[in-house]
Design an enzyme around this catalytic site. Structure first.
Site, PDB file in Angstrom:
ATOM      1  N   SER A  96       2.270   9.201  -8.404  1.00  0.00           N
ATOM      2  CA  SER A  96       3.215   8.232  -7.871  1.00  0.00           C
ATOM      3  C   SER A  96       4.647   8.677  -8.195  1.00  0.00           C
ATOM      4  CB  SER A  96       2.885   6.836  -8.423  1.00  0.00           C
ATOM      5  OG  SER A  96       3.540   5.823  -7.707  1.00  0.00           O
ATOM      6  N   ASP A 212      -3.359   4.222   1.333  1.00  0.00           N
ATOM      7  CA  ASP A 212      -2.733   4.132   0.013  1.00  0.00           C
ATOM      8  C   ASP A 212      -2.167   2.741  -0.260  1.00  0.00           C
ATOM      9  OD1 ASP A 212      -1.425   5.917  -2.334  1.00  0.00           O
ATOM     10  OD2 ASP A 212       0.069   4.493  -1.613  1.00  0.00           O
ATOM     11  N   HIS A 267      -3.796   3.043  -3.654  1.00  0.00           N
ATOM     12  CA  HIS A 267      -2.861   3.744  -4.529  1.00  0.00           C
ATOM     13  C   HIS A 267      -3.343   3.821  -5.976  1.00  0.00           C
ATOM     14  CE1 HIS A 267       1.017   5.509  -5.479  1.00  0.00           C
ATOM     15  NE2 HIS A 267       1.165   4.659  -6.464  1.00  0.00           N
TER      16      HIS A 267
END
Length: 286
Positions: A96, A212, A267
């Site tokens: 991330s 995601d 995610h």
């Protein structure tokens, strides 16, 4: 005696040959080193004996401070690790926000020891969208967030440093102190170094997927982004690639750029699901 010594040397050589490179892991926003624990454990299960350095600074709300401040501190940590492994080098995973900041760490470290860099669902081309924004700033909406982020106050936040509003490119270039520079969209005295440092890599692996739900557009994980008409411009047609601003085209043409798209991964699952880790991360950890 000599036969025993020879066998010992042979075993040592075999051991060195099959040993896996150490791994440096950089966590995501609003989390910390603890959140990467499952990934650490899985790496060591599949590749026993792997030394893993799990970057522990800037956890929680501290992950929102200025990106350059975080990058410099992570650089200092990475340098200590590289000093321990000057010959074999290491592999690096950034998740991330940590994938974007980790990439910048390499760019300010011209003689880094990283061989493979894995960007795991990271906003490499920036971020623009309500879903992500509401996780951190619930009262903001993407349409007007530029009013905060494209200001001196907004540039004190990591999110503001890579907020890329396709409707306000002029303000983005005027105010953003981070992303347009590490992407060499705006020239600086370090532009050449930023490109050459990435070309030191044996491999760059860019991982993302359409489900995601946080990185917006999700293709930013592959250095693709919205144009001003809100269409996602493919990497190969974007100027960062065609002009080879940071070496992506060179990496691609030399077989060192690996772009991975995987569906049905949210995610927060990229680093917490064994089959995902085994499929998209482990093959690149040598």
């Amino acid at each position: 005696m000599f036969r025993t010594l020879g066998a010992t040397v042979l075993l040592l050589k075999i051991s060195l040959t099959i040993a896996y490179r150490p791994v440096f892991i950089y966590h995501g926003i609003l989390t910390g080193a603890d959140s990467m624990g499952h990934l650490v454990n899985r790496i060591q299960e599949v590749h026993p004996g792997t030394v893993v350095y799990n970057f522990g600074r800037f956890g929680g709300w501290a992950s929102l401070i200025n990106a350059w401040h975080q990058v410099q501190a992570a650089h200092d940590n990475l340098k200590l690790v590289c000093d321990l492994h000057p010959d074999e080098g290491i592999n690096m995973i950034g998740y991330s926000q940590g994938g974007l900041l980790g990439r910048a760490v390499l760019q300010i470290y011209p003689d880094h020891c990283v061989k493979t860099f894995i960007s795991l669902s990271s906003p490499q081309a920036g971020q623009f969208g309500d879903d992500f924004l509401h996780l951190i700033f619930p009262s903001l909406v993407a349409r007007t967030a530029y009013e905060l982020f494209y200001s001196r106050v907004g540039q004190d936040t990591s999110v503001g440093n890579y907020w890329n509003d396709p409707h306000h490119p002029d303000l983005y270039e005027q105010y953003s102190i981070f992303l347009p520079y590490v992407n060499n969209q705006l020239p600086s005295v370090n532009s050449t170094q930023y490109r050459e440092a990435l070309l030191r890599l044996n491999r760059m692996v860019l991982i993302g997927g359409p489900d995601d739900g946080v990185i917006t557009p999700w293709q930013s994980s592959h250095f693709s982004f919205f144009d001003q008409k809100y269409n996602v411009l493919p990497l190969e047609k974007s100027v960062i690639y065609t002009e080879d601003w940071i070496g992506l085209k060179t990496l691609q043409e030399s077989g060192r750029l690996h772009i991975i798209e995987r569906q049905h991964v949210r995610h927060y699952q990229w680093h917490r699901t064994n089959d995902v880790i085994d499929d998209v991360i482990m093959p690149y950890l040598d």
